[in-house]
Design an enzyme around this catalytic site. Structure first.
Site, PDB file in Angstrom:
ATOM      1  CG  ASP A  29      -2.170   0.985   1.090  1.00 24.38           C
ATOM      2  OD1 ASP A  29      -1.842   2.328   0.846  1.00 24.38           O
ATOM      3  OD2 ASP A  29      -3.067   0.908   1.567  1.00 24.38           O
ATOM      4  CB  ILE A  30       1.668   3.997  -2.353  1.00 26.81           C
ATOM      5  CG1 ILE A  30      -0.168   4.447  -2.590  1.00 26.81           C
ATOM      6  CG2 ILE A  30       2.113   3.532  -3.566  1.00 26.81           C
ATOM      7  CD1 ILE A  30      -0.099   5.477  -3.959  1.00 26.81           C
ATOM      8  CG  HIS A  97      -8.507  -4.060  -1.661  1.00 21.18           C
ATOM      9  ND1 HIS A  97      -9.574  -3.290  -2.311  1.00 21.18           N
ATOM     10  CD2 HIS A  97      -8.291  -3.042  -0.875  1.00 21.18           C
ATOM     11  CE1 HIS A  97      -9.811  -2.242  -1.880  1.00 21.18           C
ATOM     12  NE2 HIS A  97      -9.131  -2.021  -1.155  1.00 21.18           N
ATOM     13  CG  PHE A  98      -8.719  -9.819   1.823  1.00 21.93           C
ATOM     14  CD1 PHE A  98      -8.858 -10.153   0.698  1.00 21.93           C
ATOM     15  CD2 PHE A  98      -9.202 -10.232   2.873  1.00 21.93           C
ATOM     16  CE1 PHE A  98     -10.027 -10.982   0.532  1.00 21.93           C
ATOM     17  CE2 PHE A  98     -10.218 -10.945   2.735  1.00 21.93           C
ATOM     18  CZ  PHE A  98     -10.699 -11.375   1.635  1.00 21.93           C
TER      19      PHE A  98
END
Ligand code: ZN
Length: 137
Positions: A29-30, A97-98
């Site tokens: 994750d950014i 998404h997880f």
């Protein structure tokens, strides 16, 4: 199609991948809650838990477990697994998404409010991705 995750899966948008197979990818994750926060995403586009195929879900959750174990092996003292469905549940990208989030005692984070951080630079993010790949069993 304007789905950001489909673009990442098709390599139209750059990402730091930590895992990939025929059905599932896992990327950093950014805007992580803690560094090492991973998103696990089925390659086929399903919006939510309500429409995902059971077999794809099984493959996806198996990767979630792999990533969680890797984060624990890297030193996480706990791991949150979060999956949001629908705007009311704060889903922002409508491709299921997880979130797999490494947690530490006294990290001051709240999974509900986020308080997202950033990596120093691309290099640091790349180093985290490489480390997670190394710790995947
Ligand atoms: Zn998509």
């Amino acid at each position: 199609m304007e789905c950001v995750f489909c673009k990442i899966i098709n390599n139209e948008i750059k990402s730091q991948k930590v895992y990939e197979d025929d059905d599932v990818i896992a990327i950093l994750d950014i805007n992580p809650i803690n560094k090492g926060h991973v998103l696990v995403i089925p390659k086929k586009h399903y919006e939510t838990i309500f429409d995902i195929d059971d077999e794809v879900l099984k493959k996806t959750i198996t990767v979630v477990k792999k990533v969680a174990i890797a984060l624990k092996r890297m030193g996480a003292e706990g791991v949150n697994i979060v999956q949001n469905n629908g705007k009311a549940a704060e889903q922002h990208v409508f491709h299921i998404h997880f979130h797999v989030v490494p947690r530490y005692f006294n990290d001051g984070k709240k999974i509900d409010t986020g308080n997202r951080i950033k990596y120093k630079d691309d290099k640091e993010m790349q180093e985290y991705a490489e480390k997670i790949r190394l710790f995947l069993l």
